[in-house]
Motif scaffolding. Structure first.
Motif, PDB file in Angstrom:
ATOM      1  N   LYS A 282     -30.289  38.921  -1.406  1.00 33.45           N
ATOM      2  CA  LYS A 282     -29.078  39.057  -0.598  1.00 33.45           C
ATOM      3  C   LYS A 282     -28.280  37.758  -0.523  1.00 33.45           C
ATOM      4  CE  LYS A 282     -30.762  42.767   2.332  1.00 33.45           C
ATOM      5  NZ  LYS A 282     -31.103  43.178   3.700  1.00 33.45           N
ATOM      6  N   SER A 283     -28.958  36.636  -0.387  1.00 31.24           N
ATOM      7  CA  SER A 283     -28.254  35.355  -0.273  1.00 31.24           C
ATOM      8  C   SER A 283     -27.453  35.049  -1.525  1.00 31.24           C
ATOM      9  CB  SER A 283     -29.247  34.222  -0.006  1.00 31.24           C
ATOM     10  OG  SER A 283     -29.899  34.428   1.211  1.00 31.24           O
ATOM     11  N   LEU A 284     -28.046  35.296  -2.674  1.00 31.24           N
ATOM     12  CA  LEU A 284     -27.370  35.044  -3.939  1.00 31.24           C
ATOM     13  C   LEU A 284     -26.127  35.923  -4.080  1.00 31.24           C
ATOM     14  CD1 LEU A 284     -27.470  33.690  -6.781  1.00 31.24           C
ATOM     15  CD2 LEU A 284     -28.734  35.704  -7.529  1.00 31.24           C
ATOM     16  N   VAL A 285     -26.249  37.187  -3.752  1.00 32.56           N
ATOM     17  CA  VAL A 285     -25.131  38.123  -3.862  1.00 32.56           C
ATOM     18  C   VAL A 285     -24.018  37.751  -2.880  1.00 32.56           C
ATOM     19  CG1 VAL A 285     -24.439  40.540  -3.554  1.00 32.56           C
ATOM     20  CG2 VAL A 285     -26.563  39.991  -4.741  1.00 32.56           C
ATOM     21  N   CYS A 286     -24.376  37.373  -1.674  1.00 37.88           N
ATOM     22  CA  CYS A 286     -23.369  36.988  -0.680  1.00 37.88           C
ATOM     23  C   CYS A 286     -22.600  35.748  -1.121  1.00 37.88           C
ATOM     24  CB  CYS A 286     -24.018  36.745   0.672  1.00 37.88           C
ATOM     25  SG  CYS A 286     -24.600  38.256   1.462  1.00 37.88           S
ATOM     26  N   ARG A 287     -23.300  34.782  -1.696  1.00 42.00           N
ATOM     27  CA  ARG A 287     -22.611  33.582  -2.185  1.00 42.00           C
ATOM     28  C   ARG A 287     -21.719  33.918  -3.370  1.00 42.00           C
ATOM     29  NH1 ARG A 287     -27.486  30.616  -1.348  1.00 42.00           N
ATOM     30  NH2 ARG A 287     -28.052  31.151  -3.482  1.00 42.00           N
ATOM     31  N   GLU A 288     -22.212  34.768  -4.280  1.00 37.52           N
ATOM     32  CA  GLU A 288     -21.448  35.119  -5.473  1.00 37.52           C
ATOM     33  C   GLU A 288     -20.139  35.809  -5.126  1.00 37.52           C
ATOM     34  OE1 GLU A 288     -21.923  38.039  -9.362  1.00 37.52           O
ATOM     35  OE2 GLU A 288     -23.716  37.409  -8.277  1.00 37.52           O
ATOM     36  N   PHE A 289     -20.180  36.728  -4.167  1.00 40.12           N
ATOM     37  CA  PHE A 289     -18.988  37.505  -3.819  1.00 40.12           C
ATOM     38  C   PHE A 289     -18.272  36.982  -2.573  1.00 40.12           C
ATOM     39  CE2 PHE A 289     -21.340  40.408  -6.520  1.00 40.12           C
ATOM     40  CZ  PHE A 289     -20.339  40.944  -7.307  1.00 40.12           C
ATOM     41  N   GLN A 290     -18.805  35.933  -1.975  1.00 42.28           N
ATOM     42  CA  GLN A 290     -18.228  35.319  -0.776  1.00 42.28           C
ATOM     43  C   GLN A 290     -18.039  36.330   0.348  1.00 42.28           C
ATOM     44  OE1 GLN A 290     -14.721  33.210  -1.983  1.00 42.28           O
ATOM     45  NE2 GLN A 290     -15.874  31.780  -3.252  1.00 42.28           N
ATOM     46  N   ILE A 291     -19.117  37.025   0.668  1.00 41.11           N
ATOM     47  CA  ILE A 291     -19.116  37.970   1.782  1.00 41.11           C
ATOM     48  C   ILE A 291     -20.212  37.570   2.757  1.00 41.11           C
ATOM     49  CG2 ILE A 291     -18.162  39.884   0.445  1.00 41.11           C
ATOM     50  CD1 ILE A 291     -21.014  41.037   0.311  1.00 41.11           C
ATOM     51  N   ALA A 292     -20.116  38.049   3.974  1.00 41.65           N
ATOM     52  CA  ALA A 292     -21.110  37.757   4.996  1.00 41.65           C
ATOM     53  C   ALA A 292     -22.365  38.587   4.775  1.00 41.65           C
ATOM     54  CB  ALA A 292     -20.535  38.041   6.380  1.00 41.65           C
ATOM     55  N   ARG A 293     -23.473  38.060   5.206  1.00 41.51           N
ATOM     56  CA  ARG A 293     -24.752  38.760   5.079  1.00 41.51           C
ATOM     57  C   ARG A 293     -24.725  40.068   5.869  1.00 41.51           C
ATOM     58  NH1 ARG A 293     -30.198  37.117   4.082  1.00 41.51           N
ATOM     59  NH2 ARG A 293     -31.462  38.953   4.393  1.00 41.51           N
ATOM     60  N   THR A 294     -24.100  40.066   7.026  1.00 34.52           N
ATOM     61  CA  THR A 294     -24.026  41.295   7.823  1.00 34.52           C
ATOM     62  C   THR A 294     -23.215  42.369   7.104  1.00 34.52           C
ATOM     63  OG1 THR A 294     -22.149  40.383   9.044  1.00 34.52           O
ATOM     64  CG2 THR A 294     -24.317  40.146  10.050  1.00 34.52           C
ATOM     65  N   THR A 295     -22.188  41.943   6.360  1.00 37.29           N
ATOM     66  CA  THR A 295     -21.387  42.898   5.583  1.00 37.29           C
ATOM     67  C   THR A 295     -22.249  43.549   4.521  1.00 37.29           C
ATOM     68  OG1 THR A 295     -19.384  41.614   5.960  1.00 37.29           O
ATOM     69  CG2 THR A 295     -19.354  43.148   4.108  1.00 37.29           C
ATOM     70  N   LEU A 296     -23.025  42.748   3.807  1.00 36.34           N
ATOM     71  CA  LEU A 296     -23.914  43.291   2.780  1.00 36.34           C
ATOM     72  C   LEU A 296     -24.942  44.227   3.400  1.00 36.34           C
ATOM     73  CD1 LEU A 296     -24.906  43.472  -0.118  1.00 36.34           C
ATOM     74  CD2 LEU A 296     -26.246  41.396   0.286  1.00 36.34           C
ATOM     75  N   ASP A 297     -25.506  43.840   4.534  1.00 39.04           N
ATOM     76  CA  ASP A 297     -26.475  44.701   5.215  1.00 39.04           C
ATOM     77  C   ASP A 297     -25.859  46.044   5.596  1.00 39.04           C
ATOM     78  OD1 ASP A 297     -28.481  42.800   5.009  1.00 39.04           O
ATOM     79  OD2 ASP A 297     -28.103  41.962   6.999  1.00 39.04           O
ATOM     80  N   ASP A 298     -24.614  46.007   6.090  1.00 33.39           N
ATOM     81  CA  ASP A 298     -23.915  47.253   6.443  1.00 33.39           C
ATOM     82  C   ASP A 298     -23.725  48.129   5.216  1.00 33.39           C
ATOM     83  OD1 ASP A 298     -23.716  46.584   9.111  1.00 33.39           O
ATOM     84  OD2 ASP A 298     -21.643  45.868   8.963  1.00 33.39           O
ATOM     85  N   TRP A 299     -23.274  47.525   4.110  1.00 36.87           N
ATOM     86  CA  TRP A 299     -23.023  48.296   2.894  1.00 36.87           C
ATOM     87  C   TRP A 299     -24.300  48.893   2.341  1.00 36.87           C
ATOM     88  CZ3 TRP A 299     -19.179  44.585  -0.027  1.00 36.87           C
ATOM     89  CH2 TRP A 299     -17.981  44.523   0.699  1.00 36.87           C
ATOM     90  N   ILE A 300     -25.406  48.176   2.418  1.00 37.79           N
ATOM     91  CA  ILE A 300     -26.697  48.703   1.950  1.00 37.79           C
ATOM     92  C   ILE A 300     -27.105  49.889   2.818  1.00 37.79           C
ATOM     93  CG2 ILE A 300     -29.154  48.190   1.753  1.00 37.79           C
ATOM     94  CD1 ILE A 300     -28.283  45.293   0.972  1.00 37.79           C
ATOM     95  N   ARG A 301     -26.929  49.748   4.141  1.00 36.90           N
ATOM     96  CA  ARG A 301     -27.268  50.841   5.063  1.00 36.90           C
ATOM     97  C   ARG A 301     -26.382  52.057   4.799  1.00 36.90           C
ATOM     98  NH1 ARG A 301     -25.967  48.731   9.738  1.00 36.90           N
ATOM     99  NH2 ARG A 301     -24.117  50.016  10.035  1.00 36.90           N
ATOM    100  N   TRP A 302     -25.076  51.823   4.612  1.00 35.32           N
ATOM    101  CA  TRP A 302     -24.155  52.934   4.352  1.00 35.32           C
ATOM    102  C   TRP A 302     -24.519  53.651   3.062  1.00 35.32           C
ATOM    103  CZ3 TRP A 302     -18.810  50.214   5.377  1.00 35.32           C
ATOM    104  CH2 TRP A 302     -18.704  49.926   6.728  1.00 35.32           C
ATOM    105  N   GLN A 303     -24.901  52.889   2.035  1.00 36.81           N
ATOM    106  CA  GLN A 303     -25.274  53.510   0.764  1.00 36.81           C
ATOM    107  C   GLN A 303     -26.520  54.386   0.948  1.00 36.81           C
ATOM    108  OE1 GLN A 303     -26.749  50.970  -2.389  1.00 36.81           O
ATOM    109  NE2 GLN A 303     -25.612  52.166  -3.894  1.00 36.81           N
ATOM    110  N   ALA A 304     -27.485  53.906   1.722  1.00 33.73           N
ATOM    111  CA  ALA A 304     -28.699  54.676   1.983  1.00 33.73           C
ATOM    112  C   ALA A 304     -28.392  55.962   2.752  1.00 33.73           C
ATOM    113  CB  ALA A 304     -29.703  53.829   2.758  1.00 33.73           C
ATOM    114  N   GLU A 305     -27.376  55.902   3.617  1.00 28.53           N
ATOM    115  CA  GLU A 305     -26.977  57.071   4.403  1.00 28.53           C
ATOM    116  C   GLU A 305     -26.021  57.984   3.641  1.00 28.53           C
ATOM    117  OE1 GLU A 305     -25.265  55.338   7.879  1.00 28.53           O
ATOM    118  OE2 GLU A 305     -27.199  54.730   8.703  1.00 28.53           O
ATOM    119  N   GLY A 306     -25.587  57.547   2.454  1.00 30.99           N
ATOM    120  CA  GLY A 306     -24.691  58.366   1.649  1.00 30.99           C
ATOM    121  C   GLY A 306     -23.246  58.336   2.096  1.00 30.99           C
TER     122      GLY A 306
END
Length: 63
Positions: free
Chosen positions: A22-46
């Motif tokens: 997650k840290s690597l992806v957040c740095r690469e795309f310049q997004i917050a860790r909480t944003t990535l966590d939300d997107w992962i959760r949303w993807q799991a929920e469809g």
């Protein structure tokens, strides 16, 4: 569609699936860790697409 478009979400999640870091992806795309966590959760929920919010004020008088 908000600050982040759907195609960015898909690219970020694809990168996360590749790296599993997650840290690597957040740095690469310049997004917050909480944003990535939300997107992962949303993807799991469809529900990767953001919810559409209505504009304006709801009317409360019901005559």
């Amino acid at each position: 569609m908000g600050v982040y478009g759907l195609e960015l979400r898909e690219r970020v999640l694809a990168a996360y699936e590749r790296h599993q870091n997650k840290s690597l992806v957040c740095r690469e795309f310049q997004i917050a860790r909480t944003t990535l966590d939300d997107w992962i959760r949303w993807q799991a929920e469809g529900r990767l697409k953001p919810e559409v919010w209505s504009r304006g004020r709801r009317h409360t008088i019901q005559d």
